[in-house]
Scaffold this active site. Structure first.
Site, PDB file in Angstrom:
ATOM      1  N   ASN A 166       0.847  -1.192   0.000  1.00  0.00           N
ATOM      2  CA  ASN A 166       0.000   0.000   0.000  1.00  0.00           C
ATOM      3  C   ASN A 166       0.879   1.238   0.000  1.00  0.00           C
ATOM      4  OD1 ASN A 166       0.619   0.757   2.801  1.00  0.00           O
ATOM      5  ND2 ASN A 166      -0.386  -1.198   3.251  1.00  0.00           N
ATOM      6  N   PHE A 192      -3.877   3.198  15.040  1.00  0.00           N
ATOM      7  CA  PHE A 192      -4.367   4.206  14.103  1.00  0.00           C
ATOM      8  C   PHE A 192      -5.582   3.630  13.398  1.00  0.00           C
ATOM      9  CE2 PHE A 192      -0.461   6.272  14.910  1.00  0.00           C
ATOM     10  CZ  PHE A 192      -0.599   7.576  14.479  1.00  0.00           C
ATOM     11  N   LYS A 232     -10.707  -3.960  18.321  1.00  0.00           N
ATOM     12  CA  LYS A 232      -9.309  -4.403  18.448  1.00  0.00           C
ATOM     13  C   LYS A 232      -8.841  -4.443  19.899  1.00  0.00           C
ATOM     14  CE  LYS A 232      -8.029  -3.181  13.808  1.00  0.00           C
ATOM     15  NZ  LYS A 232      -6.907  -3.408  12.895  1.00  0.00           N
TER      16      LYS A 232
HETATM   17  N1  CTP Z   1      -3.231  -3.206  12.049  1.00  0.00           N
HETATM   18  C1  CTP Z   1      -2.385  -4.215  12.457  1.00  0.00           C
HETATM   19  N2  CTP Z   1      -2.383  -5.401  11.790  1.00  0.00           N
HETATM   20  C2  CTP Z   1      -3.194  -5.587  10.733  1.00  0.00           C
HETATM   21  C3  CTP Z   1      -4.048  -4.543  10.289  1.00  0.00           C
HETATM   22  C4  CTP Z   1      -4.036  -3.359  10.976  1.00  0.00           C
HETATM   23  O1  CTP Z   1      -1.648  -4.031  13.429  1.00  0.00           O
HETATM   24  N3  CTP Z   1      -3.149  -6.739  10.093  1.00  0.00           N
HETATM   25  C5  CTP Z   1      -3.267  -1.967  12.845  1.00  0.00           C
HETATM   26  C6  CTP Z   1      -2.727  -0.752  12.148  1.00  0.00           C
HETATM   27  O2  CTP Z   1      -1.346  -0.583  12.433  1.00  0.00           O
HETATM   28  C7  CTP Z   1      -3.545   0.356  12.756  1.00  0.00           C
HETATM   29  C8  CTP Z   1      -4.873  -0.312  13.069  1.00  0.00           C
HETATM   30  O3  CTP Z   1      -4.608  -1.701  13.097  1.00  0.00           O
HETATM   31  O4  CTP Z   1      -3.021   0.763  14.007  1.00  0.00           O
HETATM   32  C9  CTP Z   1      -5.981  -0.051  12.119  1.00  0.00           C
HETATM   33  O5  CTP Z   1      -5.573  -0.235  10.800  1.00  0.00           O
HETATM   34  P1  CTP Z   1      -6.616   0.018   9.637  1.00  0.00           P
HETATM   35  O6  CTP Z   1      -5.944  -0.262   8.335  1.00  0.00           O
HETATM   36  O7  CTP Z   1      -7.286   1.342   9.834  1.00  0.00           O
HETATM   37  O8  CTP Z   1      -7.724  -1.044   9.964  1.00  0.00           O
HETATM   38  P2  CTP Z   1      -7.965  -2.480   9.494  1.00  0.00           P
HETATM   39  O9  CTP Z   1      -7.777  -3.401  10.622  1.00  0.00           O
HETATM   40  O10 CTP Z   1      -7.173  -2.759   8.290  1.00  0.00           O
HETATM   41  O11 CTP Z   1      -9.524  -2.432   9.185  1.00  0.00           O
HETATM   42  P3  CTP Z   1     -10.290  -1.996   7.849  1.00  0.00           P
HETATM   43  O12 CTP Z   1      -9.349  -2.258   6.715  1.00  0.00           O
HETATM   44  O13 CTP Z   1     -11.466  -2.880   7.846  1.00  0.00           O
HETATM   45  O14 CTP Z   1     -10.642  -0.555   8.015  1.00  0.00           O
END
Ligand code: CTP
Length: 417
Positions: free
Chosen positions: A209, A324, A342
């Site tokens: 990403n 975040f 979470k």
């Molecule tokens: N995060 C993580 N591990 C993952 C996905 C996300 O630790 N596999 C953490 C990110 O570092 C961030 C938070 O979770 O602190 C939220 O990430 P975000 O991308 O906003 O959320 P997602 O869990 O990916 O949810 P969605 O894509 O459904 O919005």
């Protein structure tokens, strides 16, 4: 004010070098011990003998000097210092430091040191204003370099503008500020994740990403600056490792999770990484070739959620877990639900819609959500977000080390249900 402090003063080439004997005298007057290193160009402006006389020690100039190495090796010079001061810091030396060059004693010491560095730049105003110098400086500041000056005024070359080295008493004041700065997180451990992850599809392709890692890296630097022992686990980014931070480089979400687990226990964890939510269920061993028919279908599997796992790590759970929330609509509502899902303590919601310019850009607008409600921050740079967050963490955590932060197991089990 500086009694017992050991300073390593690196003098690089510039007319302002003539002020360094006065600087050394003032630093010693405050009680500091000063060892001096000079670049060959510096010796064109001030003599080693003057600096040896005022510092009370021999002056080091040569990386390959057998006598210098026998008396005090170049690594020992920085190891024995509490702070490295570069005055004047020429455009050339800043450029070397920004790019990791080490071809003389001064640049080698700067690359090899794990101590903080305070630089007093001095150069012609056009050199100062040149985008190359400004880029180097921005890069160095992001890595934790402290800077004093330059001042504006008449220059030796007859021009007027910014570029004069800060006066010796201002440099002494900056050194004093450094030692007097509060270190509210001293004795505490922090874990920060940053950057994207790369999930391999085959040996040449991956899923990723747009994360730049700027936010996570700035948070790691801000926490370290406040005295925390920081482990930064970062995916692939185009950023230098922040100064004074233990940085572990990983590629995939699985590797990031493993590195985070290994870093526990910590007092605070900040998950700023944009972890890829999915990975290819099977990684092809050979490059997938076009066969002239239909494109290959990609089967995806969900990655582990590092933030959720840290939040539910039982007795290993950090005292404070911060995540975040990257959202493109209903930012606050989505983030509130994400915090609960979470199990983290605080969540920093940011709008990452294409028009916001947040992903990969320099600024961020944050809504911080915790158990008490929401706090809207103004749109500020990612470095300022990091400073603000680090200050809030410092306010929230006391100085109790990891072991004592934990709640009794019984309570924690209850909390997880
Ligand atoms: N995060 C993580 N591990 C993952 C996905 C996300 O630790 N596999 C953490 C990110 O570092 C961030 C938070 O979770 O602190 C939220 O990430 P975000 O991308 O906003 O959320 P997602 O869990 O990916 O949810 P969605 O894509 O459904 O919005």
């Amino acid at each position: 004010m500086l009694s017992g402090k050991r300073l390593l003063l690196i003098v690089s080439g510039g007319i302002a070098a003539y002020k360094t004997p006065d600087l050394v005298r003032r630093l010693r007057g405050q009680g500091a011990e000063v060892r001096v290193v000079m670049t060959p160009a510096a010796a064109e402006f001030v003599t080693p003998l003057s600096l040896a006389s005022v510092s009370g020690h021999r002056v080091y100039q040569d990386l390959f000097s057998l006598t210098d190495e026998a008396e005090m090796g170049h690594i020992e010079l920085s190891r024995a210092a509490d702070l490295v001061v570069v005055a004047p810091a020429s455009a050339d030396l800043l450029a070397k430091l920004a790019h990791g060059l080490a071809n003389d004693l001064a640049s080698t010491l700067l690359l090899a040191t794990d101590k903080e560095v305070l630089a007093a730049p001095a150069m012609n105003l056009r050199m100062w204003q040149h985008p190359a110098t400004q880029d180097n400086l921005a890069r160095l500041k992001a890595r934790g370099l402290q800077v004093v000056g330059p001042d504006e005024g008449e220059m030796a070359c007859g021009e007027y503008g910014p570029g004069r080295m800060a006066e010796p008493d201002a440099i002494v004041a900056a050194v004093e500020d450094y030692f007097n700065a509060p270190r509210p997180l001293a004795g505490l451990k922090a874990l920060v994740t940053s950057g994207p992850t790369h999930e391999p599809i085959d040996p040449v392709r991956y899923i990723a990403n747009r994360s730049s890692g700027r936010q996570g890296h700035a948070i790691a630097a801000a926490l370290a600056h406040r005295g925390a022992a920081v482990t930064l686990v970062t995916g692939p980014v185009q950023l230098p490792d922040p100064q004074g931070v233990q940085t572990l480089h990983v590629e995939s979400a699985d590797e990031m999770l493993q590195a985070c687990r290994n870093a526990l226990p910590v007092d605070v964890a900040v998950c700023a990484a944009a972890v890829s939510d999915w990975r290819a269920s099977e990684q092809a061993e050979q490059k997938i070739k076009k066969d002239g028919t239909s494109p290959p279908a990609l089967q995806l599997s969900e990655n582990p959620d590092i933030l959720a796992q840290l939040s539910k790590a039982g007795t290993e759970r950090p005292g404070l877990v911060i995540g975040f929330a990257a959202e493109t609509r209903d930012v606050a509502a989505q983030a509130t639900a994400k915090r609960e899902r979470k199990g983290c303590d605080w969540i920093l919601a940011n709008d990452v819609s294409a028009e916001s310019g947040t992903f990969g850009g320099p600024d961020n607008s944050i809504i911080l959500i915790d158990a008490a409600g929401r706090e809207d921050w103004p749109r500020i740079s990612k470095e300022e977000v990091a400073e603000r967050l680090a200050a809030r963490i410092a306010q929230t955590l006391d100085r109790t080390p990891v072991e004592e932060h934990r709640m009794p197991d019984r309570l924690q089990d209850g909390q997880q249900q």
